[in-house]
Design a protein around this motif. Structure first.
Motif, PDB file in Angstrom:
ATOM      1  N   CYS A 128      -7.506   1.717   2.579  1.00  0.00           N
ATOM      2  CA  CYS A 128      -7.366   2.974   1.843  1.00  0.00           C
ATOM      3  C   CYS A 128      -8.283   3.030   0.620  1.00  0.00           C
ATOM      4  O   CYS A 128      -8.619   4.109   0.150  1.00  0.00           O
ATOM      5  N   CYS A 174       0.839  -1.197   0.000  1.00  0.00           N
ATOM      6  CA  CYS A 174       0.000   0.000   0.000  1.00  0.00           C
ATOM      7  C   CYS A 174       0.874   1.246   0.000  1.00  0.00           C
ATOM      8  O   CYS A 174       1.902   1.296   0.672  1.00  0.00           O
ATOM      9  N   CYS A 182      -4.265  -0.515   0.035  1.00  0.00           N
ATOM     10  CA  CYS A 182      -4.780  -1.628   0.823  1.00  0.00           C
ATOM     11  C   CYS A 182      -6.294  -1.479   0.976  1.00  0.00           C
ATOM     12  O   CYS A 182      -6.878  -0.473   0.580  1.00  0.00           O
ATOM     13  N   ASN A 186       0.150   4.103   1.244  1.00  0.00           N
ATOM     14  CA  ASN A 186       0.074   4.785   2.547  1.00  0.00           C
ATOM     15  C   ASN A 186       0.600   3.921   3.690  1.00  0.00           C
ATOM     16  O   ASN A 186       1.185   4.419   4.632  1.00  0.00           O
ATOM     17  N   HIS A 187       0.332   2.610   3.602  1.00  0.00           N
ATOM     18  CA  HIS A 187       0.766   1.686   4.650  1.00  0.00           C
ATOM     19  C   HIS A 187       1.782   0.732   4.031  1.00  0.00           C
ATOM     20  O   HIS A 187       1.417  -0.305   3.487  1.00  0.00           O
TER      21      HIS A 187
HETATM   22 ZN   LIG Z   1      -3.402   1.540   3.033  1.00  0.00          ZN
END
Ligand SMILES: [Zn+2]
Ligand SMILES: [Zn+2]
Length: 116
Positions: free
Chosen positions: A26, A3, A23, A5-6
């Motif tokens: 998100c 992901c 993910c 962001n992650h």
């Molecule tokens: Zn994410």
């Protein structure tokens, strides 16, 4: 791919707009593709609407494209029926009718090739 962001979570989808891996947490389902941020959701939805509208316009044009050969074919049929009815023994309506029908068929073939 993980992901965007992650970075520790593996991506379950790709944003339709920016192509980032996202993910489950998100991803927002726009109904036709996933999007990551709110901006991307709006863009994807606007894009989907645009594509949808284009598709509708194109299919409407496709329907209209066949109107001309149908009209020509109808004219040809009227001339032929008139010429063959024997009311007036003239070869001209028959020739006109055949001409119109041939033109209608050629036109229809052309329209078909346009539409693929
Ligand atoms: Zn994410
Ligand atoms: Zn995005």
């Amino acid at each position: 791919m993980n992901c965007f962001n992650h970075t520790s979570i593996s991506a379950t989808g790709i944003c339709k707009h920016c192509n980032k891996g996202i993910c489950h947490q998100c991803a927002t389902d726009t109904g036709d593709g996933l999007a990551c941020t709110e901006t991307c959701v709006e863009t994807v939805q606007a894009l989907n609407k645009l594509i949808d509208r284009n598709r509708k316009t194109v299919s409407a044009q496709h329907k209209n494209a066949y109107l001309s050969p149908i009209f020509l074919g109808g004219m040809g049929a009227i001339f032929l029926i008139y010429g063959l009815s024997g009311v007036q023994n003239a070869p001209l309506p028959i020739a006109m009718g055949i001409g119109f029908l041939i033109f209608a068929l050629l036109y229809a073939a052309k329209v078909k090739s346009w539409l693929g």
